[in-house]
Each structure stands twice: as C-alpha cells, then as structure tokens.
Design a protein around this motif. Structure first.
Motif, PDB file in Angstrom:
ATOM      1  N   PHE A   1    -112.235 -10.184  53.503  1.00 26.34           N
ATOM      2  CA  PHE A   1    -111.956 -10.637  54.877  1.00 26.34           C
ATOM      3  C   PHE A   1    -110.594 -10.106  55.333  1.00 26.34           C
ATOM      4  CE2 PHE A   1    -115.240 -13.837  54.010  1.00 26.34           C
ATOM      5  CZ  PHE A   1    -115.881 -13.920  55.238  1.00 26.34           C
ATOM      6  N   ALA A   2    -109.605 -10.237  54.461  1.00 23.90           N
ATOM      7  CA  ALA A   2    -108.249  -9.797  54.808  1.00 23.90           C
ATOM      8  C   ALA A   2    -108.202  -8.305  55.097  1.00 23.90           C
ATOM      9  CB  ALA A   2    -107.289 -10.146  53.673  1.00 23.90           C
ATOM     10  N   GLU A   3    -108.923  -7.531  54.294  1.00 25.39           N
ATOM     11  CA  GLU A   3    -108.938  -6.080  54.470  1.00 25.39           C
ATOM     12  C   GLU A   3    -109.452  -5.685  55.852  1.00 25.39           C
ATOM     13  OE1 GLU A   3    -110.754  -2.084  52.236  1.00 25.39           O
ATOM     14  OE2 GLU A   3    -111.217  -4.105  51.490  1.00 25.39           O
ATOM     15  N   LYS A   4    -110.380  -6.461  56.391  1.00 30.36           N
ATOM     16  CA  LYS A   4    -110.952  -6.176  57.704  1.00 30.36           C
ATOM     17  C   LYS A   4    -110.101  -6.730  58.842  1.00 30.36           C
ATOM     18  CE  LYS A   4    -114.916  -4.220  56.496  1.00 30.36           C
ATOM     19  NZ  LYS A   4    -115.311  -2.855  56.928  1.00 30.36           N
ATOM     20  N   ALA A   5    -109.517  -7.919  58.638  1.00 32.00           N
ATOM     21  CA  ALA A   5    -108.857  -8.631  59.743  1.00 32.00           C
ATOM     22  C   ALA A   5    -107.399  -8.244  59.959  1.00 32.00           C
ATOM     23  CB  ALA A   5    -108.949 -10.135  59.504  1.00 32.00           C
ATOM     24  N   GLN A   6    -106.673  -7.965  58.879  1.00 31.49           N
ATOM     25  CA  GLN A   6    -105.229  -7.789  59.006  1.00 31.49           C
ATOM     26  C   GLN A   6    -104.786  -6.535  59.770  1.00 31.49           C
ATOM     27  OE1 GLN A   6    -103.367  -8.178  55.155  1.00 31.49           O
ATOM     28  NE2 GLN A   6    -103.408 -10.411  55.235  1.00 31.49           N
ATOM     29  N   PRO A   7    -105.387  -5.367  59.526  1.00 34.56           N
ATOM     30  CA  PRO A   7    -104.862  -4.153  60.173  1.00 34.56           C
ATOM     31  C   PRO A   7    -104.785  -4.234  61.692  1.00 34.56           C
ATOM     32  CG  PRO A   7    -106.347  -3.557  58.406  1.00 34.56           C
ATOM     33  CD  PRO A   7    -106.471  -5.039  58.571  1.00 34.56           C
ATOM     34  N   ALA A   8    -105.843  -4.696  62.354  1.00 37.68           N
ATOM     35  CA  ALA A   8    -105.843  -4.755  63.815  1.00 37.68           C
ATOM     36  C   ALA A   8    -104.787  -5.723  64.326  1.00 37.68           C
ATOM     37  CB  ALA A   8    -107.224  -5.161  64.324  1.00 37.68           C
ATOM     38  N   VAL A   9    -104.638  -6.867  63.650  1.00 34.18           N
ATOM     39  CA  VAL A   9    -103.663  -7.869  64.073  1.00 34.18           C
ATOM     40  C   VAL A   9    -102.244  -7.355  63.866  1.00 34.18           C
ATOM     41  CG1 VAL A   9    -102.731 -10.162  63.606  1.00 34.18           C
ATOM     42  CG2 VAL A   9    -105.204  -9.818  63.706  1.00 34.18           C
ATOM     43  N   ILE A  10    -101.992  -6.742  62.717  1.00 32.48           N
ATOM     44  CA  ILE A  10    -100.657  -6.221  62.436  1.00 32.48           C
ATOM     45  C   ILE A  10    -100.291  -5.105  63.405  1.00 32.48           C
ATOM     46  CG2 ILE A  10     -99.273  -4.963  60.743  1.00 32.48           C
ATOM     47  CD1 ILE A  10    -100.636  -6.625  58.567  1.00 32.48           C
ATOM     48  N   ASP A  11    -101.244  -4.226  63.705  1.00 31.62           N
ATOM     49  CA  ASP A  11    -100.986  -3.157  64.680  1.00 31.62           C
ATOM     50  C   ASP A  11    -100.641  -3.739  66.041  1.00 31.62           C
ATOM     51  OD1 ASP A  11    -101.435  -1.228  62.802  1.00 31.62           O
ATOM     52  OD2 ASP A  11    -103.472  -0.752  63.462  1.00 31.62           O
ATOM     53  N   TYR A  12    -101.375  -4.765  66.427  1.00 24.22           N
ATOM     54  CA  TYR A  12    -101.109  -5.428  67.713  1.00 24.22           C
ATOM     55  C   TYR A  12     -99.712  -6.042  67.719  1.00 24.22           C
ATOM     56  CZ  TYR A  12    -101.029  -9.215  71.110  1.00 24.22           C
ATOM     57  OH  TYR A  12    -100.646 -10.078  72.110  1.00 24.22           O
ATOM     58  N   LEU A  13     -99.360  -6.736  66.644  1.00 22.67           N
ATOM     59  CA  LEU A  13     -98.061  -7.399  66.581  1.00 22.67           C
ATOM     60  C   LEU A  13     -96.912  -6.394  66.558  1.00 22.67           C
ATOM     61  CD1 LEU A  13     -98.625 -10.397  64.129  1.00 22.67           C
ATOM     62  CD2 LEU A  13     -98.016 -10.517  66.547  1.00 22.67           C
ATOM     63  N   ARG A  14     -97.075  -5.294  65.845  1.00 21.28           N
ATOM     64  CA  ARG A  14     -96.008  -4.294  65.799  1.00 21.28           C
ATOM     65  C   ARG A  14     -95.722  -3.757  67.202  1.00 21.28           C
ATOM     66  NH1 ARG A  14     -94.185  -3.280  60.898  1.00 21.28           N
ATOM     67  NH2 ARG A  14     -95.552  -3.479  59.069  1.00 21.28           N
TER      68      ARG A  14
END
Length: 335
Positions: A300-313
């Motif tokens: 789940f983390a592998e799928k969910a984290q990248p998009a959220v982290i990119d958005y936050l950066r």
C-alpha cells in the motif's frame, strides 16, 4: 516571523460574542470534540489539563468543548489573536503551519507507539518550534486523533489492486485525493455531512476514517468491509498563545507544561481505548474486519506515498525539508 491572522479576528470576535477576553488569571481551553471524557480524546485531555492547572496554581481554566467557540480554523485564529488561550486541534494545524502536513504522508507510522516516539522526541520539538516562529502558537504537547482506515460495501481490500474501480469519499484535501489515486481507487471529495447519504445512495462505495468515528457515527451499518490499514495517523496539537504563555510566572509555566503533556497522554489513551472497543463492536454487529500483514502494508505504501510526497514537495517549497526530517526520525525511532 509571525503568521498574521487578521482575517480571523472579526469572525473570532463574532463567534465569542459577549464572552470577554480572559484575564491573565484565566485560561480558556477550546476544542471541537464532545465533552464526555470517557469517549472523547480531546474532551479527556481538556479535563485533565483543567484539573492539574487548577489544582497546582491559582489559575482558573474554563472549558469550551464541542465547537462552542467555532471550528478548528476559527479556534487557531482566536488563539493567535489572544481571544482564547489554549486550543486542541488536528487538521487545522497544517493550514497555519504547512510543515505539519508532512504528518499526513500515508503509511509513515507503523504503530501509534512509533508515532509517539517521533512526536515526543527531537522531531516533534523541532516542528513545534518551527510552527511557533511562524504562528505565535506554542505546541505544548501532542495528543492523538488516531489512524484512518478504509471501509466499503463491495469487497474485502487486502492489496492496492482491490481498490481499483471503487469510489471512496475523501475529505476535500488534495493530499487525500492523491493518496486514493495512487492506490488505484477513485477519490470523491464530499462534505462530512453528506457522507451517509452518499454511502446509502451509492454515490461512493466507501470512505476512510478512524475506527471510533466509523462506529460512533454508525457508518459500519452502511458498510460491510473494513481494512485496518492505518493509512494516515492523526495527531492532536495542544497549542497555547505564546504571548499569554510568556505572561505566566515560571512556576505557572512549569505546571502548564506538565498538564499539557499529561493531557496529550490521556487523549492518546482514550483514543486507543475507543479504537480497540470500536473494532470489537463493529465485528459484533456484522462488519468484516481485515488486518493487513506488514508485507501488505508495504505494498500500500509503495503505491500511495510517491504521489503524496511529490504533491507536498511542490506545495511546501523550502519547507519540503520537513519531509526528509520526518522520514529520518521515523527510521531512527524504528531501530
């Protein structure tokens, strides 16, 4: 550099009405949760804070629960304007101190105890100091809103692929939209008050919330499946106007500090109790509850984290450094 809350001043004054600004001998404590301490984490925290401060100082503490003085955004505005001295808030914190939004990166904390170690350690202290400089509000301690979990009425969710094609109600917050997209679901921002009808009519297939919220609002009666994936850990911030805090004597400050830390711990305990009790109750009433394995959570983390982290950066700019600081603190605490 202080964050300016001028736009909140008029609304705050209207919300408070005829209640006068507290004197230096009174601390007004406000939050949006119910007052009943056995079922409300903020309610429990507020009551223990009041008992300790009044028992060990000459200060008086007045409690304003259940949104009596407004919503969380209004409460932080009042605290910044000096109209309310102490507020307990969660989601509103990232609106006034964007760096706090990194705590909502999905699957950051594998357990509540890990989150406590990070927030009560150097990272939490540094984040509090950063937010103090930005807002003029001092973080006295951290409480807990709890882990958020997915529910739906279509099928059991054990892996990200199981979310494909399912419509999930999310808060109207970009971070949550990006998270569900990353997992393969279809995010649908809907106001909280419209959620029961949306579930009943099939506008959405599922939703995500802490277990206590799901049970206390009878959402389990509208949903068949729950997956305890704990995708986002919600922290409560116990905030005090730093201007008011500095007006206290050192002895009073010491008691206020202690009271807030005990209050945060009390809130966490009540939240943990409510979660455990809620899981057992929804099971007893027919809901199917699944607890993913560590390997499944990693998927789940592998799928969910990248998009959220990119958005936050992108959103945080220079403050994006807090993403890395949080990840380092979690890795260190996990060891």
């Amino acid at each position: 550099m202080s964050f300016k809350f001028g736009k909140f001043a008029v609304a705050a004054a209207m919300t408070i009405g005829l209640v006068s600004v507290a004197s230096a001998q009174t601390i007004r404590v406000a939050h949006v949760d119910p007052d009943e301490w056995t079922a409300s984490k903020k309610g429990a925290a507020a009551h223990i804070f009041k008992n300790i401060v009044e028992g060990e100082t000459n200060l008086k503490v007045d409690l304003y629960p259940a949104g009596a003085l407004g919503n969380e955004t209004e409460l932080v505005g009042q605290a910044a304007e000096g109209l309310t001295q102490v507020v307990l808030v969660s989601g509103a914190m990232s609106k006034i101190c964007p760096a706090a939004g990194v705590l909502d990166i999905p699957y950051t904390f594998s357990s509540a105890t890990l989150a406590w170690e990070v927030l009560d350690g150097e990272f939490g202290k540094a984040l509090g100091e950063h937010c103090l400089e930005l807002t003029g509000l001092r973080t006295l301690a951290y409480g807990e809103t709890g882990f958020r979990n997915f529910t739906n009425s279509t099928r059991e969710i054990r892996k990200p692929e199981d979310m494909k094609g399912l419509k999930f109600r999310v808060q109207p917050i970009p971070l949550y939209v990006e998270m569900v997209k990353g997992l393969g679901g279809e995010p649908t921002p809907i106001a909280w008050t419209e959620l029961p009808n949306a579930l009943t009519t099939g506008v959405v297939d599922g939703q995500e919330n802490p277990v206590g919220v799901i049970y206390n609002n009878n959402l389990h009666k509208l949903q068949k499946y729950m997956t305890l994936d704990g995708h986002v850990y919600g922290a409560d911030f116990i905030l005090i106007s730093d201007e008011f805090y500095q007006s206290l004597t050192p002895a009073q400050q010491q008691v206020v500090d202690k009271a807030a830390k005990v209050a945060g711990t009390m809130g966490r305990a009540i939240q943990q109790w409510g979660t455990a009790e809620g899981v057992n109750k929804v099971k007893a009433e027919g809901m199917q509850v699944y607890s993913p394995t560590a390997e499944e959570i990693a998927a789940f983390a592998e799928k969910a984290q990248p998009a959220v982290i990119d958005y936050l950066r992108t959103e945080l700019g220079e403050d994006a450094v807090w993403i890395d600081r949080l990840q380092e603190a979690v890795a260190a605490a996990a060891k």
